[in-house]
Structure formats: structure tokens, C-alpha cells
Design an enzyme around this catalytic site. Structure first.
Site, PDB file in Angstrom:
ATOM      1  NE  ARG A   1       7.213   0.688   4.794  1.00 20.44           N
ATOM      2  CZ  ARG A   1       6.260   0.326   4.936  1.00 20.44           C
ATOM      3  NH1 ARG A   1       5.534  -1.054   4.968  1.00 20.44           N
ATOM      4  NH2 ARG A   1       5.163   0.536   5.048  1.00 20.44           N
TER       5      ARG A   1
ATOM      6  NE  ARG B   1      -1.775  -2.293   2.789  1.00 22.23           N
ATOM      7  CZ  ARG B   1      -1.707  -3.434   1.908  1.00 22.23           C
ATOM      8  NH1 ARG B   1      -2.819  -4.019   1.775  1.00 22.23           N
ATOM      9  NH2 ARG B   1      -0.733  -4.530   2.432  1.00 22.23           N
ATOM     10  CB  THR B   2       3.417   2.567   2.333  1.00 23.48           C
ATOM     11  OG1 THR B   2       2.721   1.999   3.014  1.00 23.48           O
ATOM     12  CG2 THR B   2       4.526   4.230   2.738  1.00 23.48           C
TER      13      THR B   2
ATOM     14  CG  HIS C   1       3.605   4.340   8.928  1.00 21.59           C
ATOM     15  ND1 HIS C   1       4.121   4.976   7.329  1.00 21.59           N
ATOM     16  CD2 HIS C   1       3.211   2.761   7.868  1.00 21.59           C
ATOM     17  CE1 HIS C   1       3.350   4.678   6.826  1.00 21.59           C
ATOM     18  NE2 HIS C   1       3.106   3.164   6.696  1.00 21.59           N
TER      19      HIS C   1
ATOM     20  CE  LYS D   1      26.860  -3.391  -7.206  1.00 20.86           C
ATOM     21  NZ  LYS D   1      27.441  -2.896  -7.937  1.00 20.86           N
TER      22      LYS D   1
HETATM   23  C1  NCD Z   1       1.586  -0.958   8.235  1.00 20.58           C
HETATM   24  C2  NCD Z   1       3.309  -0.659   7.803  1.00 20.58           C
HETATM   25  O1  NCD Z   1       3.957  -1.178   7.562  1.00 20.58           O
HETATM   26  O2  NCD Z   1       3.635  -0.255   9.954  1.00 20.58           O
HETATM   27  N1  NCD Z   1       1.499  -0.871   7.212  1.00 20.58           N
HETATM   28  C3  NCD Z   1       1.489  -0.382   5.460  1.00 20.58           C
HETATM   29  O3  NCD Z   1       2.062   0.690   5.983  1.00 20.58           O
HETATM   30  N2  NCD Z   1      -0.268   0.390   5.898  1.00 20.58           N
HETATM   31  C4  NCD Z   1       1.549  -1.725   9.233  1.00 20.58           C
HETATM   32  C5  NCD Z   1       2.109  -3.295   9.135  1.00 20.58           C
HETATM   33  O4  NCD Z   1       2.578  -3.733   8.399  1.00 20.58           O
HETATM   34  O5  NCD Z   1       1.202  -4.342   9.808  1.00 20.58           O
END
Ligand code: NCD
Length: 323
Positions: free
Chosen positions: A122, A72-73, A150, A101
């Protein structure tokens, strides 16, 4: 129609408090900034529904740097950039990049900023987004740093609450599941603390909300209680925010197996909830919400996901606001 003036304003707006700024933590947001982003996100929704895309960020480049899995993100940031006319360098599989590497995060970020105008990051370590921001001259947007924060998810969560219930003030919000490792609940707790109300933290003993966050929320005037049983809170909650037990954060897999199925939200359980309660989940789900719940009109997690794209469009436009 009637929307054009805001877009025209935005095109010229480098004085919005976001221009060229990093987005690392929800601590950067006060109610005024939240209202600004939510207003823009509504404009984005309208634009997407009316015409699909705009050329606001034509010629701008986003680097999407993901050291952890994401559906999703990462895809909503890509869709957001593309719907605004920009383009994306997707590095979703760092194992095929020079990271394999042995390249450091700092060197990778300094490389990507040579090509891109903004970097979405991320990473599995809390604090990594700040480290990237400290070495980069281009804006860094934190898309999840380990168990830390997040922020863009929390913005879309709050935006969803506003849309589903028509308000945020004074609500009773129950957060259920892995409150220790779940970064989304950490960020959401901080944001909700601007709006008063009640937080009900429901988790197994070993996955409780970190004490520091609990204390912070109480200092902000929130009423915050801890529970182990969803049934205790379900009748009072306006929002039921369910989370996955974060398997990848456990050192002890036996402990994970012990707690992984601790909560399952079912239609039977929801019979005890308010008729206007909203059920949310950042997703992915791995059993915590039964599929039978999806047809309940209170199940908002798919709408929540869609809202994520509008929020990310708003953030990208604000951070890259054309001069
Ligand atoms: C979340 C995350 O990555 O923290 N997912 C997301 O970004 N929608 C929640 C999760 O991974 O459980």
C-alpha cells in the site's frame, strides 16, 4: 467434507492464471477469473468455519509493506496468510524502517523479495504498485495505490454483492461520497462494468467520479448518471456503496471541511430504500453512516469486511499455488 478435492487440486495448481502473477489492477479480471476467485473464497470460508486453518501455504512468507495507514487490509492479509499456514513480515510502520533513512520504494521492494514469496503493497502514489511490480521478480499485490486502484477491495465488494443479493448482473448500484479520490469506487466501477446495469454516482460537485472512469463505464454499456442528492437515488438502488471523504488527499483543508459531512446515511433515509437493498462501505467510516444503521439487516459492511479475509486467502493461495 467434500471440499478436500478442491484443496488437493489447488495444491497442485500452478496453471490457474494467477500463479506468480502480480495483482495490480481490476483490469486483469474477467468474469471467468472473478468466478474462480469467488469459488475459492467460498472454499476458504467453509474451511475457516469448519477447522479454522490449513497448511496450504506452510513455509511461505508474505511481506506486508504499508506506507499508508490500514487496519482492515493489512490485518486481513496477515490473517489470511496465517490461516493458510504461512507467515508474515509486517512493515506497517514504514517510519520505523529504512524508508525513514531515505530508501526508495524500489530498493525496499528488492530487499523484501529476498526474504518473502509475495509482497502486499500500500502506497500513497497512484502507479506505485506497477513500479514495484516492474522491479520485482516476486508477485506484488496492490493493496491501494493512492487515488488509483484497490483491486482486492473491489473483489471483496463484488463478492459481497453476490452473497448479499444472489446476483451481480443488471443491478442499480449507487456510489456515494468521495468519488474523486476514493480508489475503492474506481476499482469497483470497473469491475461492475462486466455485469451491465446502472451506476448512480452521488457526490458533491468537487468530488465527482473522474470523467475517464465515467466514459469507460458507459463504453462498456453501463447506464451511468451523476447526482448530488442521495434522496434522488435511494429508492431505486439495489446497492448503496458509501465512502469516506478522503481527507489525506486534499491540498485545501478548508475545502475538506466544507464537504466532509456532505452525506449521512440514517435509518430515516433508509426507510425510503428497497427492503432488499444492501448498504456497503469499505470502512473506516467517519460519520457517513450513522451507528443506528448497524442494526438494519441491510447493513452489510461488517459482513463485507469478513469476506475480505476469504478473498485474500483465495488470492494468496492462487498466486502462490504449490507446484
Ligand atoms: C479504503 C482505502 O484504503 O482505500 N479502506 C480499506 O482498504 N478498507 C477506504 C478508505 O480509506 O476510505
Amino acid at each position: 467434507m467434500g471440499r478436500a478435492p478442491l484443496f488437493a487440486q489447488l495444491v497442485a495448481n500452478t496453471d490457474n492464471g494467477f500463479y506468480r502473477q502480480d495483482i495490480i489492477s481490476v483490469r486483469q479480471f474477467d468474469r471467468e477469473k472473478l468466478a474462480y476467485v469467488f469459488g475459492l473464497a467460498e472454499e476458504m470460508r467453509h474451511m475457516v468455519q469448519q477447522v479454522g486453518s490449513a497448511d496450504l501455504l506452510h513455509g511461505r512468507v508474505l511481506a506486508n509493506l504499508f506506507y499508508e495507514p490500514s487496519t482492515r487490509t493489512s490485518s486481513s492479509f496477515m490473517a489470511a496468510m496465517q490461516r493458510l499456514g504461512g507467515c508474515v513480515i509486517p512493515i506497517n510502520e514504514v517510519r520505523y524502517s529504512s524508508v525513514t533513512k531515505g530508501e526508495s520504494l524500489v530498493d525496499t521492494v528488492r530487499t523484501l523479495e529476498c526474504y518473502a514469496d509475495v509482497i502486499v503493497l500500500r502506497h500513497p502514489e497512484a502507479g506505485s504498485a506497477q513500479i514495484a511490480a516492474d522491479c520485482a521478480t516476486k508477485p506484488i499485490i496492490n493493496a491501494g495505490d493512492g487515488t488509483g486502484e484497490h483491486p482486492t477491495q473491489a473483489l471483496l465488494d463484488l463478492f459481497t454483492i453476490q452473497r448479499e443479493l444472489g446476483r451481480i448482473e443488471g443491478l442499480t448500484v449507487a456510489m456515494v461520497g468521495d468519488l474523486k479520490y476514493g480508489r475503492t469506487v474506481h476499482s469497483l466501477t470497473r469491475l461492475l462494468s462486466h455485469f451491465g446495469g446502472r451506476l448512480q454516482f452521488v457526490s458533491p460537485e468537487v468530488l465527482r467520479m473522474p470523467a475517464e472512469l465515467l466514459r469507460e463505464a458507459r463504453e462498456q454499456g453501463m447506464e451511468a448518471t451523476e447526482h448530488q442528492d442521495v434522496a434522488e437515488v435511494i429508492g431505486e438502488a439495489d446497492v448503496l456503496y458509501v465512502t469516506r471523504v478522503q481527507r489525506e488527499r486534499f491540498e485545501d483543508q478548508a475545502l475538506y471541511d466544507k464537504v466532509k459531512d456532505c452525506y449521512v446515511i440514517t435509518p430515516e433515509l433508509l426507510e425510503r430504500a428497497k427492503p432488499r437493498m444492501t448498504v456497503m462501505h469499505p470502512l473506516p467510516r467517519v460519520g457517513e453512516i450513522s451507528y443506528d444503521v448497524d442494526k438494519d439487516p441491510r447493513a452489510a459492511y461488517f459482513r463485507q469486511m469478513e469476506n475480505g479475509m476469504y478473498i485474500r486467502m483465495a488470492l494468496l493461495a492462487a498466486v502462490l499455488g504449490r507446484a
